[in-house]
Design an enzyme around this catalytic site. Structure first.
Site, PDB file in Angstrom:
ATOM      1  N   SER A  98     -68.397  -4.076  58.204  1.00  8.91           N
ATOM      2  CA  SER A  98     -68.557  -3.895  59.652  1.00  8.91           C
ATOM      3  C   SER A  98     -69.865  -3.148  59.905  1.00  8.91           C
ATOM      4  O   SER A  98     -70.921  -3.591  59.444  1.00  8.91           O
ATOM      5  CB  SER A  98     -67.347  -3.148  60.229  1.00  8.91           C
ATOM      6  OG  SER A  98     -67.393  -3.139  61.645  1.00  8.91           O
ATOM      7  N   THR A  99     -69.824  -2.018  60.603  1.00 12.16           N
ATOM      8  CA  THR A  99     -71.043  -1.296  60.967  1.00 12.16           C
ATOM      9  C   THR A  99     -71.887  -0.980  59.731  1.00 12.16           C
ATOM     10  O   THR A  99     -71.413  -0.372  58.782  1.00 12.16           O
ATOM     11  CB  THR A  99     -70.695   0.015  61.687  1.00 12.16           C
ATOM     12  OG1 THR A  99     -69.826  -0.270  62.782  1.00 12.16           O
ATOM     13  CG2 THR A  99     -71.948   0.703  62.197  1.00 12.16           C
TER      14      THR A  99
ATOM     15  N   HIS B 190     -68.087  -8.149  60.865  1.00 12.93           N
ATOM     16  CA  HIS B 190     -67.806  -8.013  62.293  1.00 12.93           C
ATOM     17  C   HIS B 190     -69.100  -8.227  63.076  1.00 12.93           C
ATOM     18  O   HIS B 190     -70.032  -7.441  62.981  1.00 12.93           O
ATOM     19  CB  HIS B 190     -67.243  -6.626  62.604  1.00 12.93           C
ATOM     20  CG  HIS B 190     -65.926  -6.353  61.943  1.00 12.93           C
ATOM     21  ND1 HIS B 190     -65.460  -5.080  61.705  1.00 12.93           N
ATOM     22  CD2 HIS B 190     -64.959  -7.200  61.478  1.00 12.93           C
ATOM     23  CE1 HIS B 190     -64.276  -5.149  61.128  1.00 12.93           C
ATOM     24  NE2 HIS B 190     -63.958  -6.417  60.969  1.00 12.93           N
TER      25      HIS B 190
ATOM     26  N   MET C 193     -66.388   1.259  60.358  1.00 14.05           N
ATOM     27  CA  MET C 193     -65.448   2.193  60.954  1.00 14.05           C
ATOM     28  C   MET C 193     -64.044   1.599  60.946  1.00 14.05           C
ATOM     29  O   MET C 193     -63.860   0.390  61.058  1.00 14.05           O
ATOM     30  CB  MET C 193     -65.880   2.503  62.391  1.00 14.05           C
ATOM     31  CG  MET C 193     -64.933   3.413  63.162  1.00 14.05           C
ATOM     32  SD  MET C 193     -64.879   5.090  62.483  1.00 14.05           S
ATOM     33  CE  MET C 193     -66.360   5.800  63.222  1.00 14.05           C
TER      34      MET C 193
ATOM     35  N   ASP D 138     -59.919  -1.855  58.917  1.00 13.62           N
ATOM     36  CA  ASP D 138     -59.787  -3.299  58.737  1.00 13.62           C
ATOM     37  C   ASP D 138     -60.136  -3.673  57.298  1.00 13.62           C
ATOM     38  O   ASP D 138     -61.196  -3.322  56.785  1.00 13.62           O
ATOM     39  CB  ASP D 138     -60.708  -4.051  59.705  1.00 13.62           C
ATOM     40  CG  ASP D 138     -60.511  -5.565  59.641  1.00 13.62           C
ATOM     41  OD1 ASP D 138     -59.385  -5.997  59.298  1.00 13.62           O
ATOM     42  OD2 ASP D 138     -61.472  -6.301  59.925  1.00 13.62           O
TER      43      ASP D 138
END
Length: 350
Positions: free
Chosen positions: A168-169, A194, A287, A290
């Site tokens: 993700s991030t 993501h 973050m 997931d």
């Protein structure tokens, strides 16, 4: 006497008065965010930074004078501040991510309302406030094929191994750091990053130009095969399914799972449930949680699992949760994950 929650100090940098107003007014309803100032250009932002001392900055990619990309490159060594790009559907957003921006959000257009844009931006500001802005590895300019190692010496057929990766991030660059180091004959890789719709296709095309493996945005029914990386589309849940003698991906619209569509948990759980050959699961910066539970399911089914370490993560959330619940067999930096993976693959015996 109650103590108030510390607000995230935000600086908005955009040459558009309308864009600044949409962001400023839209964020007024978020009690945890305080807009402490605005700038109309990179030079204006540089002047105001020492006085405003923001925790997070939003930045337009295209501005007069100095572009957002050049600004990120010049400002981070002096002010290591988490920067969120606010951009239209533009490949240059990945150039800015490559030089240190931590995340991006798509500007509102005909398909996206201002309200949806502000919700996404507010969430990313909260995440960015916890981000570790790290100095990126020095890039020597060598072609990806030279950075990757020699062809894998597999003791089993590559079709007997499937690799899943979730991020993700901070993951756009972390994932690149892994895939660019892998040989062209690496077993098939399925990736959930993501990312909004549209950007996943551009991201896949960018990786395809710089990595030895073939990289493409996944389409429903695509076969997972040696030398190919499939990136989940930004608005679909991707699963691994059996298709005759092969494994393929199913990419279908669906509700958010673990807060995301595509979701790493959806991908990993499908692998744990449907894949009956050898598996590897890799969870990287981001973050939340997931992918953590899905990775644990994979490990319980015999998969070898790797988690990105804290020091190299922009946000040590997803890999931290996975490690804490026992889903991670080995931790490594994003620069070393490829080496860990290659050594594991070459150790497998039929």
């Amino acid at each position: 006497m109650s103590v108030g929650v510390k607000k995230i100090r935000l600086m908005i940098v955009d040459d558009s008065m309308l864009a600044r107003r949409i962001i400023r007014e839209g964020l007024r309803s978020y009690a945890n965010i305080e807009v402490v100032g605005e700038a109309t250009s990179a030079m204006d932002a540089r002047k105001k930074l020492p006085q405003l001392r923001p925790d997070v900055m939003t930045l337009d990619v295209e501005m007069p004078g100095m572009s957002g990309i050049e600004f990120v490159k010049s400002i981070l060594p002096e002010y290591p501040i988490p920067i969120i790009l606010v951009s239209s559907l533009d490949l240059r957003v990945f150039d800015a991510m490559a030089v240190g921006a931590v995340d991006f959000v798509r500007k509102p257009d005909k398909s996206t309302s201002n309200e949806k844009f502000i919700r996404a931006l507010a969430n990313k500001i909260s995440i960015a406030s916890c981000a570790h802005v790290r100095r990126l590895p020095v890039r020597n300019g060598a072609p990806a094929g030279q950075q990757a190692g020699a062809a894998l010496s597999l003791h089993t057929t590559a079709s007997d191994i499937i690799i899943g990766l979730g991020a993700s991030t901070g993951g756009t660059e972390a994932t690149l750091e892994v895939i660019k180091r892998l040989p062209a004959n690496t077993p098939g890789i399925v990736v959930v990053q993501h990312m909004p719709p549209g950007f996943t296709k551009m991201y896949a095309e960018r990786l395809d130009r710089t990595c030895p493996m073939q990289v493409k945005e996944a389409q429903n029914g695509d076969i997972i095969e040696r030398g190919r990386v499939l990136i989940a589309p930004g608005d679909k849940q991707m699963r691994v399914v059996r298709q005759g003698a092969h494994y393929a991906v199913s990419c279908q619209p669906g509700a958010k799972v673990s807060g995301h569509c595509p979701s790493v948990d959806v991908l990993f759980r499908s692998m744990a449930q449907s894949v009956h050959c050898r598996m590897v699961g890799i969870i990287m910066t981001g973050m939340g949680r997931d992918g953590a539970e899905g990775l644990l399911e994979m490990r319980k089914r015999g998969a070898f699992t790797i988690g990105q370490d804290k020091e190299s993560s922009v946000v040590y959330g997803m890999p931290m949760v996975a490690y804490e619940i026992g889903a991670v067999a080995q931790q490594a930096s994003c620069e070393n994950i490829a080496g860990v993976l290659v050594r594991h693959l070459e150790s497998i015996r039929t």
